[in-house]
Scaffold this motif. Structure first.
Motif, short mmCIF file in Angstrom:
data_model
loop_
_atom_site.label_atom_id
_atom_site.label_comp_id
_atom_site.label_asym_id
_atom_site.label_seq_id
_atom_site.Cartn_x
_atom_site.Cartn_y
_atom_site.Cartn_z
N TRP A 1 -2.00 -1.48 8.23
CA TRP A 1 -1.35 -2.79 8.20
C TRP A 1 0.02 -2.76 8.87
CZ3 TRP A 1 -4.20 -6.77 8.02
CH2 TRP A 1 -5.41 -6.73 7.34
N TYR B 1 0.84 -1.21 0.00
CA TYR B 1 0.00 0.00 0.00
C TYR B 1 0.87 1.26 0.00
CZ TYR B 1 -4.63 -2.10 0.69
OH TYR B 1 -5.82 -2.77 0.52
N GLU C 1 -4.22 2.78 4.46
CA GLU C 1 -4.12 1.31 4.54
C GLU C 1 -2.71 0.88 4.91
OE1 GLU C 1 -6.46 -1.14 4.33
OE2 GLU C 1 -7.95 0.45 4.28
#
Length: 181
Positions: A113, A97, A109
């Motif tokens: 993560w 991302y 994102e």
């Protein structure tokens, strides 16, 4: 006219054998309905183990796709693995991302993560998140947060984290902790 009734055949087996067979059938039914746990409530350890194996398999597929040069497939398998709790996959997905590899670039994102992987104790993720805080990349710059994350990565034996922690000490990053901690 009344239909004739056939005589009822009596079992020659002892009643305890029949009771034992009924008990075995009942136990098998309980095991099947509970997913293999004798308590009848499901086996959380087995479910967690299966989830871990599935996550590992997806991650291995992601790495195979990477080796083949299929970035979209690598990202998709990595995301499936990350959603199942694989911290290495979460780190991979964060990097995808961040760089827009195999998916659209998304700072939100990427941060989600990376924090997920970091929270799970992944030393690479701890170190990268520390660098983000150190440089104010995507997150608000914070030498204190960077220091704590570098220290966590270093404590896990991650060489780059150890180096970055040493750099913090050499640069005089203000902490309440001493190098002996």
């Amino acid at each position: 006219h009344v239909p004739s009734q056939k005589p009822v055949r009596k079992s020659s087996k002892a009643p305890w054998i029949i009771a034992a067979c009924v008990a075995v059938v009942a136990l098998i039914a309980v095991l099947l309905l509970s997913g293999g746990d004798e308590s009848g409530v499901g086996n959380d350890a087995t479910v967690a183990e299966e989830k871990t194996i599935e996550a590992k398999n997806y991650f291995e597929s992601a790495i195979a796709a990477l080796d083949e040069g299929d970035m979209e497939k690598m990202f998709q398998y990595g995301l499936k693995s990350a959603k199942l709790g694989n911290s290495d996959a979460a780190y991979l997905v964060a990097c995808c991302y961040d760089e827009g590899v195999g998916t659209d670039k998304s700072e939100k994102e990427a941060l989600f993560w990376l924090e997920s992987s970091s929270d799970a104790g992944n030393p690479e993720a701890l170190n990268l998140l520390a660098a983000w805080y150190d440089n104010g990349y995507i997150v608000e710059k914070s030498a204190e947060k960077a220091f704590k994350l570098y220290k966590s990565a270093a404590a896990k034996g991650y060489a780059e984290g150890q180096y970055n922690l040493a750099c913090c000490y050499m640069a005089g990053v203000v902490t309440e902790e001493s190098p002996e901690d």
